[in-house]
Design a protein around this motif. Structure first.
Motif, PDB file in Angstrom:
ATOM      1  N   HIS G   9      15.651  -6.708 -11.499  1.00  0.00           N
ATOM      2  CA  HIS G   9      16.856  -7.156 -12.026  1.00  0.00           C
ATOM      3  C   HIS G   9      17.708  -6.873 -11.326  1.00  0.00           C
ATOM      4  N   ARG G  10      18.093  -5.714 -10.306  1.00  0.00           N
ATOM      5  CA  ARG G  10      19.213  -5.765  -9.632  1.00  0.00           C
ATOM      6  C   ARG G  10      19.368  -5.641  -8.995  1.00  0.00           C
ATOM      7  N   CYS G  11      17.806  -5.876  -8.195  1.00  0.00           N
ATOM      8  CA  CYS G  11      17.448  -5.285  -6.847  1.00  0.00           C
ATOM      9  C   CYS G  11      18.554  -7.274  -6.517  1.00  0.00           C
ATOM     10  N   LYS G  12      18.950  -6.901  -5.257  1.00  0.00           N
ATOM     11  CA  LYS G  12      19.670  -8.516  -3.903  1.00  0.00           C
ATOM     12  C   LYS G  12      19.074  -8.712  -3.230  1.00  0.00           C
ATOM     13  N   GLY G  13      17.270  -7.488  -2.418  1.00  0.00           N
ATOM     14  CA  GLY G  13      16.678  -8.091  -1.784  1.00  0.00           C
ATOM     15  C   GLY G  13      16.850  -7.961  -0.243  1.00  0.00           C
ATOM     16  N   CYS G  14      18.339  -6.734  -0.206  1.00  0.00           N
ATOM     17  CA  CYS G  14      18.713  -6.776   0.607  1.00  0.00           C
ATOM     18  C   CYS G  14      17.816  -5.905   2.381  1.00  0.00           C
ATOM     19  N   GLY G  15      17.015  -5.344   1.398  1.00  0.00           N
ATOM     20  CA  GLY G  15      16.083  -4.793   2.163  1.00  0.00           C
ATOM     21  C   GLY G  15      16.086  -3.487   3.098  1.00  0.00           C
ATOM     22  N   GLN G  23       7.149   6.037   5.495  1.00  0.00           N
ATOM     23  CA  GLN G  23       5.853   5.307   5.356  1.00  0.00           C
ATOM     24  C   GLN G  23       5.498   3.894   5.173  1.00  0.00           C
ATOM     25  N   LYS G  24       6.476   2.885   5.119  1.00  0.00           N
ATOM     26  CA  LYS G  24       6.430   1.746   5.748  1.00  0.00           C
ATOM     27  C   LYS G  24       5.767   1.049   5.145  1.00  0.00           C
ATOM     28  N   ILE G  25       5.950   1.594   3.764  1.00  0.00           N
ATOM     29  CA  ILE G  25       4.920   0.737   2.108  1.00  0.00           C
ATOM     30  C   ILE G  25       5.539   0.132   1.428  1.00  0.00           C
ATOM     31  N   LEU G  26       6.750  -0.501   1.997  1.00  0.00           N
ATOM     32  CA  LEU G  26       7.478  -1.385   1.177  1.00  0.00           C
ATOM     33  C   LEU G  26       7.682  -2.785   1.782  1.00  0.00           C
ATOM     34  N   ARG G  27       7.536  -3.714   1.193  1.00  0.00           N
ATOM     35  CA  ARG G  27       8.361  -4.868   2.441  1.00  0.00           C
ATOM     36  C   ARG G  27       8.749  -6.268   0.737  1.00  0.00           C
ATOM     37  N   LEU G  28       9.546  -6.879   0.835  1.00  0.00           N
ATOM     38  CA  LEU G  28       9.765  -8.148   0.172  1.00  0.00           C
ATOM     39  C   LEU G  28       9.553  -8.749  -0.324  1.00  0.00           C
ATOM     40  N   SER G  29       9.010  -9.767  -1.917  1.00  0.00           N
ATOM     41  CA  SER G  29       7.885  -9.931  -2.105  1.00  0.00           C
ATOM     42  C   SER G  29       8.764 -11.641  -2.336  1.00  0.00           C
ATOM     43  N   TYR G  39      12.654  -8.969  -3.871  1.00  0.00           N
ATOM     44  CA  TYR G  39      12.745  -7.831  -4.483  1.00  0.00           C
ATOM     45  C   TYR G  39      11.499  -6.635  -3.644  1.00  0.00           C
ATOM     46  N   PRO G  40      11.653  -5.727  -3.090  1.00  0.00           N
ATOM     47  CA  PRO G  40      10.399  -5.530  -2.828  1.00  0.00           C
ATOM     48  C   PRO G  40       9.434  -4.865  -3.813  1.00  0.00           C
ATOM     49  N   GLN G  41       8.498  -4.180  -3.130  1.00  0.00           N
ATOM     50  CA  GLN G  41       7.253  -4.143  -3.575  1.00  0.00           C
ATOM     51  C   GLN G  41       6.382  -3.155  -2.827  1.00  0.00           C
ATOM     52  N   VAL G  42       5.528  -2.021  -3.546  1.00  0.00           N
ATOM     53  CA  VAL G  42       5.259  -0.862  -2.734  1.00  0.00           C
ATOM     54  C   VAL G  42       3.862  -1.720  -2.535  1.00  0.00           C
ATOM     55  N   SER G  43       3.029  -1.276  -0.629  1.00  0.00           N
ATOM     56  CA  SER G  43       1.971  -2.165  -0.737  1.00  0.00           C
ATOM     57  C   SER G  43       0.667  -0.996  -0.949  1.00  0.00           C
ATOM     58  N   ASP G  44       1.222   0.373  -0.844  1.00  0.00           N
ATOM     59  CA  ASP G  44       0.044   1.018  -0.869  1.00  0.00           C
ATOM     60  C   ASP G  44       0.836   2.810  -1.436  1.00  0.00           C
ATOM     61  N   PRO G  45       0.866   2.536  -2.708  1.00  0.00           N
ATOM     62  CA  PRO G  45       1.374   3.616  -3.502  1.00  0.00           C
ATOM     63  C   PRO G  45       0.747   4.986  -3.015  1.00  0.00           C
ATOM     64  N   ASP G  46       0.062   5.713  -2.301  1.00  0.00           N
ATOM     65  CA  ASP G  46      -0.705   6.009  -2.261  1.00  0.00           C
ATOM     66  C   ASP G  46      -0.053   7.280  -1.630  1.00  0.00           C
ATOM     67  N   ARG G  47       0.546   5.769  -0.435  1.00  0.00           N
ATOM     68  CA  ARG G  47       1.080   7.022   0.231  1.00  0.00           C
ATOM     69  C   ARG G  47       2.799   7.013   0.071  1.00  0.00           C
ATOM     70  N   CYS G  48       3.028   6.505  -0.310  1.00  0.00           N
ATOM     71  CA  CYS G  48       4.712   7.564  -1.396  1.00  0.00           C
ATOM     72  C   CYS G  48       4.895   9.098  -1.244  1.00  0.00           C
ATOM     73  N   LEU G  53      14.136   8.160   0.441  1.00  0.00           N
ATOM     74  CA  LEU G  53      15.000   6.963   0.952  1.00  0.00           C
ATOM     75  C   LEU G  53      15.160   6.242   0.966  1.00  0.00           C
ATOM     76  N   CYS G  54      14.715   5.829  -0.003  1.00  0.00           N
ATOM     77  CA  CYS G  54      14.548   4.164  -0.482  1.00  0.00           C
ATOM     78  C   CYS G  54      16.234   4.245  -1.780  1.00  0.00           C
ATOM     79  N   PHE G  55      15.425   4.967  -2.371  1.00  0.00           N
ATOM     80  CA  PHE G  55      16.396   5.396  -3.510  1.00  0.00           C
ATOM     81  C   PHE G  55      18.156   5.780  -2.702  1.00  0.00           C
ATOM     82  N   ARG G  56      18.500   6.972  -1.540  1.00  0.00           N
ATOM     83  CA  ARG G  56      19.515   6.583  -0.913  1.00  0.00           C
ATOM     84  C   ARG G  56      20.389   5.965  -0.324  1.00  0.00           C
ATOM     85  N   MET G  57      19.385   4.705  -0.021  1.00  0.00           N
ATOM     86  CA  MET G  57      20.011   3.631   1.311  1.00  0.00           C
ATOM     87  C   MET G  57      20.050   3.199   0.461  1.00  0.00           C
TER      88      MET G  57
END
Ligand SMILES: Cc1ncc(C[n+]2csc(CCOP(=O)(O)OP(=O)(O)O)c2C)c(N)n1
Ligand SMILES: Cc1ncc(C[n+]2csc(CCOP(=O)(O)OP(=O)(O)O)c2C)c(N)n1
Ligand code: SF4
Ligand code: SF4
Ligand code: SF4
Ligand code: SF4
Ligand code: SF4
Ligand code: SF4
Ligand SMILES: [Mg+2]
Ligand SMILES: [Mg+2]
Lengths: 244, 359, 187, 83, 359, 244, 83, 187
Positions: G9-15, G23-29, G39-48, G53-57
């Motif tokens: 709900h907070r996400c604005k899809g900025c990417g 890890q390049k494990i995120l992609r937008l829905s 909004y972002p989805q985790v393709s491979d949670p285990d690799r997180c 860094l995602c939080f930071r940015m």
């Protein structure tokens, strides 16, 4: 040596300045430069609000008065629509470095092709001796009666040092009118600042450390000493920028 | 009549200015007039004019001061808070008797307020937000075409009277797009030579532009008398308004600008309901078309002032009417606007009260 | 419409080309020499949030430039429908983009034209022309303006920028009209 | 003949010329001009070198200096805007 | 009564402010009010207050904005051109409903004008030189003692109504010295707790001071209605004037401030000549004591407005009178002032005209 | 590593900022610093006029909005009467370096003991993309459609370089929020700027180069590149002054 | 269990998170949230790696990262002042 | 003076202590519990030029703080006499400092007291007290205020600054009074 006398660029009237006031010397220098460069008939001058507000009575060229602190903005309006004219402002420290700070900095930064003569007498002359942005640390004025710096006034603002960083600025020099040598140097600087404009080089400013015996409450001799000893220490003379 | 094109009020004002020979614009961004500097930044270089985005509204008005002293047609534009910042400069320019155009695309106040349309800067524009006894000619267009026409006229009147002119619009008149006919500029008055301008004193005596008058001791008194004479002259010569169905009106609406358009709609609604309503729409707010109201007050039963502010314009209506008939009020600030229905409602209640003799 | 005056609102997300819809409709009205007032919600409201534009078209003098109670609405997303539904005039018409609107209007007096604008646009080959798809459907279901005026308006708007844009927008317009042709407005 | 001439009407008696004359040949008058100011007098005209420093430092253009010692002009009364 | 000492109006205003607890002053030099920053720069440190010589009038009013949001009694002072520069700030402070005192020691305008006394900023002060529908309480003292008293009251009213108050003086009232009794401050109203101030949110919810109202869409309309209600309340509660020999007056003079003093002298002269003249002197210019004039208009033959400006104050007099009797005018700007004799002359001509039935 | 989540110094509301806007990151950094220093209950923040005008809805501390460009003046008023409170302004480039130039310079020169967070996005965000004082040379905006510098706009104004000469200034650093490393550095700088105030050291300003995808008309990725490539070149990162 | 949680709900899809995840494990829905944003989805949670860094940015505080992979809270609906 | 009101102007060069004269007289009036309004010409007029101050002293309410037509004038230099002579009220009194005024008033209705104030001051030992010398003469020749009030005013003004100043000013006051005692006002 030719005859030394008042240039015709100054009108034949007595000024309202106090005895020993540096404005008179600065006026003469500017007027002589205008004469020597032969630009009187294409010069438009902007008087400040300050003791020099009446300079429109003293200069034999087109002149306008301006709201306090806004001469660089007005100069921008004039010069932009008349780029072939020579436009200069003549401003005190209150006008240029307090209320007009934004106009000064932005005209400088835009590199407006104008000449600014900046009379730094470390005081608000016309209003009777209040603290100016350039009042020295420890110096008393009617609004810094315990000496500047006791109540959060901060140190004096150094205009040449401040403007130096602006890429748009062409030429900055700080001079004085408190010795014959300084007067000669000031005239050279003023001439250069006008020549820069003629040559289309952009924003030039000459700061002139100047006596205000009345509001400093000093004699002529003491005022001269004050410039030579105190002011020159706080505001070192010299060229602060010269883009050539 | 030429072909009409769809343009926003703000853009049309700019194009009219350019057509009328305006060659200097200085301004600072503020909503809802941003189209103005944007348009001018593009258009001015095309006509060898000058556009300067000033560091502030203060700088902008003083750049215009300089450009006007140079003899060029010039303008600045802003919206309410920015216009407040220009008040010192306006007082100077008026005092120095220089022409220029100042556009105020009003928004909601006070303070930062909001960016909706408003008419709450009426006092500031008409009475003078700056210091001293000065007057600014104030024009209040009600359509995009009128913005075009009046902007052109504004430059003529400014030059003719050597006086600043203010175009008092609002967020709606500036933002709305209407079909407009862009016709070439032709002066509507004989323009005097600009013998006061500063262009270097070659072959003539030096000139001075100033507002400080110290000598003789009563020099400023004389200068003020001179200004007042000019203002009297303008009052006699320049007072524009539109009158609409007032001849038989029992109730006359007083409204200007966008509000007057809506009021016109209300007049139609009321007429359909059999209430004889008319409208007087001042086009010049200063000079105020007092005579029109004074005359109407002799024949109509009552006047209803409608404005998008809390009772500013109504003072001039009351001063004109001078007690000759009752003056009622409908208005609010902050982005409120009246609907035809709301005005009709007010009119019906006024009509009912009169019917009951219950004024 | 006894005043021969139609008041329209167009609303959707910021990026959906709301302003363009208003512009196209208003320009078409000018081409037909009608009176018209167009307006766009401006300024500091949330960016990326909802945007809206209004158009008033009339045979007579237009008094009120504000559209408080639109006769017709072109609504491209859910939040806009939620926001503007209560304001639409009685028996008004709503054109809605069903790709972005799951929950239709609650009111029963409204005439409703549904068009899957985003999906159709995707098929036309450019998601961004969903707005013009909606215009096609809108014009098809109202006799407000002729399709040829709209075409002309689109040409006027795009030809100076990029002739290819004219093409794709015209295609979007016509596809929008066609795909909605069979649908009957639902009450 | 004097090489330096003082316009006593323009002078404000500030004493800058006195202060900066390298020959120390200037002093302020006991008399006051019509503005109530003393004005400079040359005690020993022959020692004047026409160096021009007094001119240079005078804030009021009240001095003329001529190497040939020719009196430049009989000054007409100065217009007084400041009164 | 205490011992009287000789002090200038400007100094007395400062001392009254200090006595009333003003502990923050920001200002910028301008004649004829320079005594004010000079006095405050010395006095504030003595009472642990703050004096700041601001870089401009704009900075000064916004420093006061901050000090007021902090809950301290605060003021700024200037003269006409400087007050023009404060208009944006005043609109903000009024919109944010914060108390403060603004002194305008008026000088001649427009533009740089001169430094003689003037009353030509009446419109600016009373109608509002800034943008939007806001009001400032405006006080017009006529003597140095009244400057003392009203300055103290000003702080009380500012706090009580959470509204800026302007002390509208002029070059004369500021510069003249009169014997004055300096008495200790005592609040004249029950002062409400300052529950809006920003002093860190320890133990409470964070507070916000603002003038921007975006949500809900008509939030600014509501805020303006709230302000208007407050203004109505102030109008009902606060309207001060001095009435002098009006009971039997055939002619009533309307004048305020320094002008009213001279007018009082003219009343005496006229009475000696057997002309029944009175005076109404508004002390609050906003709220304007309209009732006093409306009442007087019922019994007197005519009203003469005297002001050191070209017809500003007279508009409020006329609005109050609403046509009930003729309102004549005597006034000029730019440093002009009326003498008793000049006013008498005008009165005599008015009286003569009436005698001839030649109104 | 502890849980990373929104600090309570930020309210639990969605902001109005555009996707990818740097204001959001800067907000978080400031809020985290306030939390870490434990000063929320004695902080008074001043919102600018600019896209961040609504930050009073987003920060969980006492806040005021201010006239455009005047936050340093307002901060002076607040801090002088409440020296024990922590006062900071948060300003855009238009607010701080155009209309507010004089207020910025003089608060800095007085050495007001305040913290200034300066968001430089090289554009007027809120009003829709007009040229800012910091717009890069050649950069297009709605009022410099031919690219800045073609019509006398002058070069971009460099605030840290400008303020450096002022004796009253304690600390100046230019940072960015366009890479994780920059974000970390920005946070350190912001923390230092607040700590300076707590320690009574005077005027501290942290410049933050920040993305404005909307008015730059760039995608998020392009915006990040623009900061990293173009902006950092025109505005070199680093400490410009540190009185210690 | 995910170490990274997105508040759609907070996400604005900025990417920004997608851009900076090492890890390049995120992609937008493909789905949009109620604001119309991906909004972002985790393709491979285990690799997180929970590097944060995602939080930071993230400009919108729409991300929480926890090393231990504990879902921090069931977010209540975010108040939306901006609507 | 049927209004028991006296309007005084004091004028001279900037450096002559004009303001102080006004101040001493006004304060003496306060000491005598009279109403008084004092004013000084202020501001940007020529510095070092002429300065002036006015004092109005009254038993009743003072209406007009301006002094357009003074009843009495203390004039310390020639330009001031030239400027103010025409404004002095009919049959007014002029105290003039003959050290600085060569050309006396032209009007024949004026009462004129001449005192060589600068010279007397020189003898008292300080050129700067010429102003107080004039006050001494002025008080001696008018029955406006008592000498003791003036003495008190001088003490009030100077004692906090420098006790020596009190002494020399009192001496100047008395010498001024004495030296003018024998003179009769001339018409
Ligand atoms: C807007 C405004 N503010 C203030 C003033 C009052 N004022 C006149 S001159 C002056 C300052 C003069 O000082 P400076 O600029 O240093 O010139 P100087 O007299 O020392 O040569 C001021 C504050 C004014 N006229 N207008
Ligand atoms: C006096 C005044 N002038 C202009 C404006 C309009 N205005 C609002 S925000 C803004 C500039 C915003 O740019 P910036 O300060 O860089 O902040 P950003 O939005 O980029 O974060 C302007 C000019 C205003 N509100 N008030
Ligand atoms: S006050 Fe100072 S600056 Fe002004 S004229 Fe006198 S000496 Fe010169
Ligand atoms: S010219 Fe030189 S020597 Fe002669 S008086 Fe002047 S300063 Fe002295
Ligand atoms: S320097 Fe000039 S003004 Fe000063 S005393 Fe000498 S001649 Fe006179
Ligand atoms: S316009 Fe730019 S600065 Fe403003 S919110 Fe959008 S991205 Fe951020
Ligand atoms: S915590 Fe690090 S690895 Fe995990 S999603 Fe975020 S950026 Fe990628
Ligand atoms: S960075 Fe934040 S707002 Fe942007 S896409 Fe990722 S979660 Fe959403
Ligand atoms: Mg100075
Ligand atoms: Mg910005």
């Amino acid at each position: 040596m030719p005859t030394l006398k008042r240039t015709e660029v100054l009108t034949d009237v007595r000024t309202h300045y106090c005895p020993g006031c540096g404005h008179g010397i600065a006026h003469r220098l500017v007027a002589e430069v205008i004469e020597e460069l032969g630009i009187r008939e294409r010069t438009i001058a902007i008087a400040p609000v300050g003791c020099a507000v009446l300079m429109y009575d003293y200069f034999n060229c087109d002149m306008t008065e301006c709201a306090h602190g806004r001469p660089p903005a007005m100069a921008t309006g004039i010069k932009r629509v008349q780029p072939d004219k020579i436009v200069f402002t003549y401003q005190g420290d209150g006008d240029l470095a307090a209320i007009g700070t934004a106009e000064t900095i932005h005209a400088a930064n835009r590199g407006e092709n104008i000449t600014v003569i900046f009379i730094n007498n470390a005081i608000y002359g016309m209003t009777g001796g209040q603290m100016a942005p350039t009042t020295l640390t420890g110096m008393r004025s009617t609004t810094s009666q315990d000496g500047r710096g006791k109540h959060g006034e901060g140190p004096p603002l150094k205009v040449c040092e401040l403007l130096r960083s602006l890429d748009g600025v062409c030429y900055l020099e700080r001079t004085a009118v408190s010795t014959p040598k300084d007067v000669n140097a000031a005239k050279r600087a003023i001439k250069k600042a006008f020549q820069n404009q003629i040559d289309g080089k952009g924003f030039s400013l000459v700061e002139v450390l100047s006596m205000c015996p009345t509001d400093w409450k000093l004699s002529t001799a003491q005022s001269v000493d004050f410039v030579n000893n105190e002011m020159k220490e706080a505001f070192p003379l010299g060229v602060y920028k010269d883009k050539g | 009549m030429g072909k009409k094109i769809l343009l926003k009020g703000n853009e049309v004002m700019c194009e009219a200015a350019v057509q009328a020979g305006c060659r200097f614009f200085a301004g600072y961004p503020i909503t809802p007039q941003n189209e103005v500097p944007e348009y001018m930044s593009k258009r001015m270089p095309q006509v060898d004019g000058v556009f300067v985005q000033a560091e502030s509204e203060l700088a902008a008005i003083n750049m215009v001061f300089g450009a006007s002293a140079s003899g060029v047609r010039c303008m600045t534009s802003s919206s309410s808070p920015g216009i407040s910042l220009k008040q010192e400069g306006i007082s100077y320019i008026a005092g120095a008797e220089l022409p220029c155009l100042i556009a105020n695309v009003q928004r909601g106040g006070p303070g930062l307020g909001n960016i909706r349309a408003s008419q709450a800067d009426y006092f500031q524009a008409v009475k003078g937000g700056g210091h001293g006894d000065y007057r600014v000619i104030v024009l209040a267009p009600a359509s995009v075409q009128e913005i075009y026409n009046l902007t052109m006229n504004a430059f003529d009147w400014a030059d003719y009277y050597r006086n600043p002119v203010m175009l008092l619009g609002d967020g709606i008149s500036g933002q709305m797009a209407e079909p407009v006919e862009i016709f070439p500029y032709k002066p509507i008055v004989d323009l005097p030579a600009k013998d006061y301008i500063l262009d270097g004193c070659a072959g003539r005596k030096p000139r001075v532009v100033k507002t400080l008058v110290l000598k003789p001791t009563d020099g400023l008194v004389t200068h003020n008398e001179h200004l007042q004479e000019k203002y009297k002259r303008i009052e006699n010569e320049l007072s524009l308004y539109e009158e609409y169905q007032t001849a038989d009106a029992d109730i006359v609406i007083a409204a200007y600008g966008i509000t007057a358009r809506i009021a016109k709609g209300a007049v139609s609604l009321a007429r359909k309901k059999g209430i004889a309503v008319g409208l007087i729409r001042p086009i010049t707010l200063w000079p105020f078309p007092s005579d029109a109201f004074a005359t109407a007050a002799q024949t109509t039963g009552q006047i209803l002032t409608v404005e998008m502010s809390h009772g500013q314009f109504i003072e001039d209506v009351k001063l004109a009417v001078n007690g000759a008939c009752p003056v009622e009020f409908l208005g609010k600030g902050g982005g409120w606007y009246p609907t035809e229905e709301l005005i009709l409602e007010k009119i019906e209640s006024m009509a009912a009260a009169t019917a009951k003799g219950n004024l | 419409m006894d005043r021969h005056e139609t008041r329209i609102i167009i609303a959707g997300f910021g990026g959906q080309g709301i302003v363009l819809i208003g512009n196209v409709i208003a320009r078409a009205a000018v081409i037909e020499e009608k009176n018209v007032v167009g307006m766009v919600s401006y300024g500091a409201e949330m960016r990326g949030g909802t945007a809206n534009a209004t158009v008033v078209i009339s045979d007579g003098e237009i008094f009120n430039p504000f559209v408080a109670h639109p006769d017709m609405a072109i609504i491209l997303n859910q939040p806009s429908l939620d926001r503007f539904e209560p304001q639409i005039g009685k028996d008004g018409l709503v054109l809605m983009n069903t790709s972005m609107i799951k929950r239709g209007p609650q009111r029963t007096d409204l005439k409703c034209i549904k068009v899957d604008a985003t999906q159709i646009a995707q098929k036309v080959g450019n998601l961004r022309v969903a707005n013009i798809v909606s215009v096609g459907a809108f014009i098809e279901h109202t006799n407000l303006l002729s399709m040829s005026s709209i075409e002309q308006a689109i040409k006027d708007l795009f030809s100076s920028k990029n002739p290819k844009l004219v093409e794709i927008n015209l295609e979007a317009l016509h596809t929008g009209a066609e795909r909605s042709r069979c649908m009957q407005p639902v009450r | 003949m004097n090489k330096v001439h003082f316009d006593k009407h323009r002078c404000k008696g500030c004493g800058m010329c006195v202060l900066f004359c390298p020959q120390k040949i200037l002093r302020l008058s006991d008399e006051l001009n019509d503005q109530g100011f003393s004005y400079p007098q040359v005690s020993d005209p022959d020692r004047c070198t026409a160096c021009g420093l007094c001119f240079r430092m005078c804030p009021d253009c009240a001095i003329e200096v001529d190497k040939d010692g020719v009196k430049i002009s009989d000054k007409k009364e100065t217009t007084d805007l400041a009164k």
